[in-house]
Design a protein around this motif. Structure first.
Motif, short mmCIF file in Angstrom:
data_model
loop_
_atom_site.label_atom_id
_atom_site.label_comp_id
_atom_site.label_asym_id
_atom_site.label_seq_id
_atom_site.Cartn_x
_atom_site.Cartn_y
_atom_site.Cartn_z
N LEU A 180 -9.90 14.07 12.28
CA LEU A 180 -8.70 14.38 13.06
C LEU A 180 -8.52 15.87 13.22
N ARG A 181 -8.05 16.28 14.40
CA ARG A 181 -7.77 17.69 14.69
C ARG A 181 -6.77 17.76 15.84
N ASP A 182 -5.95 18.80 15.86
CA ASP A 182 -4.99 19.06 16.94
C ASP A 182 -4.00 17.91 17.12
N PHE A 183 -3.40 17.48 16.04
CA PHE A 183 -2.46 16.37 16.04
C PHE A 183 -1.07 16.87 15.69
N VAL A 184 -0.10 15.99 15.76
CA VAL A 184 1.25 16.24 15.25
C VAL A 184 1.29 15.75 13.81
N LEU A 185 1.86 16.55 12.92
CA LEU A 185 1.84 16.24 11.49
C LEU A 185 3.26 16.19 10.94
N ALA A 186 3.48 15.30 9.96
CA ALA A 186 4.72 15.27 9.20
C ALA A 186 4.36 15.04 7.74
N VAL A 187 4.64 16.02 6.90
CA VAL A 187 4.37 15.93 5.46
C VAL A 187 5.69 15.72 4.74
N GLY A 188 5.74 14.73 3.86
CA GLY A 188 6.96 14.49 3.09
C GLY A 188 7.22 13.02 2.88
N PRO A 209 -1.34 12.18 19.06
CA PRO A 209 -1.58 11.53 17.76
C PRO A 209 -0.66 12.09 16.69
N LEU A 210 -0.20 11.23 15.79
CA LEU A 210 0.71 11.62 14.72
C LEU A 210 0.11 11.24 13.37
N VAL A 211 0.11 12.18 12.44
CA VAL A 211 -0.36 11.94 11.08
C VAL A 211 0.82 12.10 10.12
N LEU A 212 1.09 11.06 9.35
CA LEU A 212 2.12 11.08 8.31
C LEU A 212 1.44 11.20 6.96
N GLN A 218 10.16 3.54 -1.85
CA GLN A 218 10.32 2.14 -2.24
C GLN A 218 11.78 1.71 -2.36
N SER A 219 12.70 2.67 -2.35
CA SER A 219 14.12 2.29 -2.39
C SER A 219 14.63 1.85 -1.02
N HIS A 220 13.79 1.98 0.02
CA HIS A 220 14.12 1.51 1.36
C HIS A 220 12.97 0.64 1.87
N PRO A 221 12.79 -0.55 1.28
CA PRO A 221 11.62 -1.38 1.60
C PRO A 221 11.56 -1.81 3.07
N ASP A 222 12.69 -2.10 3.69
CA ASP A 222 12.67 -2.52 5.09
C ASP A 222 12.22 -1.38 5.99
N PHE A 223 12.69 -0.18 5.70
CA PHE A 223 12.30 0.99 6.48
C PHE A 223 10.80 1.25 6.33
N SER A 224 10.31 1.20 5.09
CA SER A 224 8.89 1.42 4.84
C SER A 224 8.04 0.36 5.54
N ALA A 225 8.50 -0.89 5.52
CA ALA A 225 7.75 -1.96 6.18
C ALA A 225 7.69 -1.73 7.69
N ASP A 226 8.78 -1.24 8.26
CA ASP A 226 8.81 -0.95 9.69
C ASP A 226 7.82 0.15 10.04
N VAL A 227 7.78 1.20 9.23
CA VAL A 227 6.82 2.28 9.47
C VAL A 227 5.39 1.77 9.37
N ARG A 228 5.11 0.98 8.33
CA ARG A 228 3.76 0.44 8.16
C ARG A 228 3.35 -0.43 9.36
N HIS A 238 -1.31 7.58 12.16
CA HIS A 238 -2.07 7.53 10.91
C HIS A 238 -1.14 7.84 9.73
N TRP A 239 -1.28 7.06 8.66
CA TRP A 239 -0.53 7.33 7.44
C TRP A 239 -1.51 7.56 6.29
N LEU A 240 -1.31 8.65 5.56
CA LEU A 240 -2.12 8.97 4.39
C LEU A 240 -1.20 9.13 3.19
N PRO A 241 -1.58 8.58 2.04
CA PRO A 241 -0.77 8.79 0.83
C PRO A 241 -0.69 10.29 0.52
N PRO A 242 0.27 10.67 -0.34
CA PRO A 242 0.45 12.11 -0.61
C PRO A 242 -0.74 12.72 -1.33
N TYR A 243 -1.02 13.97 -0.97
CA TYR A 243 -1.99 14.76 -1.71
C TYR A 243 -1.27 15.49 -2.84
#
Length: 355
Positions: A180-188, A209-212, A218-228, A238-243
């Motif tokens: 991936l290169r030249d994408f929109v990113l959101a870290v957090g 393209p967006l990379v999360l 986990q305190s907002h399971p419905d929200f997390s499920a919607d994102v997934r 694209h979603w990547l676990p935290p580094y």
């Protein structure tokens, strides 16, 4: 903890850091910064230790440094002062929304009539009883007065800061690892306060393209499920676990992106905004007072509730050449060494006033 002993022989303060109890369970921006500031203070010659509630207290310190004026720290402030320690506190006044801020503010008038101790009253006492309060912004200092009715005995602004090492980041490692290169990113953290769902919709409207990168809350399971579900449905999302904070791939991810977006409903400063600018990545964020204090004119601002405006600003930032003055601004004023120097000056002033 110390009694009223003299300072270390080199004349520099001896500071005992009291972190959030669950820092090691949640290594976010505040926790990363705590460790970095300790290291920088020690490079400047100060002695730094960590308070451990399960161990016999080390009494050879001058100042107890608290991070966050939380209600459960009120007793610690009281005990520290009773044995002669000066107390410094990072206020960290964070509200989930403007409505949350207003609800808290109302307690300023209600608390005096409550027959029992309230969390509002305890937090107010932490701010009022500390010998020195560090605010992350002038906006936060105003919140202490307007919401809690407190003007600390002594206070100063020490801005939230980031590691200057991000300035050396290269996009190569992340591009090789992900393609991936030249994408929109959101870290957090991926949570309602970070406004992830509107961000996804805005990126789709831009056809970018967006990379999360970050943990699902986990305190907002419905929200997390919607994102997934949206990640699974769209190949450009694209979603990547935290580094880990010191993982070179995190800095490389910033450098590989064209735009970093933090459309939160509330932030104190947004450390990820500063990290992005250090890697020459454009920033789109929320026009909150504290955020503007940090980002000045080096960010693109969008109403977090308006997906159309958010999309337009993402596209504008994506198509605009990066201004090198933004990177210089962060390097000169918003890195850990500058914050540690400001803290050391404040500690010296505090101890001088007590001698």
């Amino acid at each position: 903890m110390s009694s009223s002993g003299t300072r270390a022989s080199n004349g520099l303060p001896r500071v005992l850091f009291a972190e959030y109890p669950l820092n090691r369970w949640n290594l976010g921006g505040k926790e990363r910064r705590t460790r970095a500031l300790a290291a920088e203070l020690e490079r400047l010659g100060a002695r730094v230790g960590y308070y451990d509630a399960w161990s016999e207290p080390d009494r050879d310190f001058d100042i107890l440094q608290i991070f966050g004026s939380e209600y459960y720290q009120a007793e610690l402030v009281k005990r520290a002062r009773s044995v002669g320690l000066a107390v410094a506190t990072f206020s960290i006044l964070v509200f989930r929304s403007s409505a949350d801020r207003e609800r808290t503010r109302r307690w300023r008038h209600l608390d005096r009539f409550c027959p029992v101790t309230t969390t509002f009253g305890l937090r107010r006492s932490v701010l009022a009883d500390s010998d020195l309060v560090f605010f992350a912004s002038e906006a936060e200092r105003r919140d202490a007065q307007d919401v809690y009715g407190v003007t600390p005995r002594t206070s100063t602004v020490v801005r939230s800061t980031v590691s200057p090492e991000f300035a050396d980041a290269s996009p190569i490692a992340f591009e090789r690892a992900t393609g991936l290169r030249d994408f929109v990113l959101a870290v957090g953290r991926i949570e309602p306060r970070k406004n992830t769902l509107r961000l996804i919709e805005a990126a789709r409207r831009c056809a970018l393209p967006l990379v999360l990168i970050g943990p699902m809350d986990q305190s907002h399971p419905d929200f997390s499920a919607d994102v997934r579900a949206r990640v699974d449905a769209h190949p450009d999302l694209h979603w990547l676990p935290p580094y880990a904070p010191d993982d070179p791939l995190l800095a490389s991810a910033y450098a590989a992106a064209r735009v970093h977006v933090l459309p939160s409903f509330h932030e104190t400063a947004g450390l990820v905004n500063m990290e992005a600018l250090l890697t020459r990545t454009q920033v789109v964020t929320t026009p909150l007072d504290a955020v503007r204090e940090y980002m000045r004119d080096y960010a693109f601002y969008a109403n977090p509730e308006d997906v159309g405006e958010l999309a337009a600003k993402i596209r504008e930032a994506y198509d605009t050449p990066f201004d090198e003055r933004a990177r210089d601004h962060v390097l000169e004023t918003l890195t850990h060494p500058s914050a540690a120097r400001a803290m050391l000056d404040a500690y010296r002033g505090l101890l001088a006033s007590r001698s």
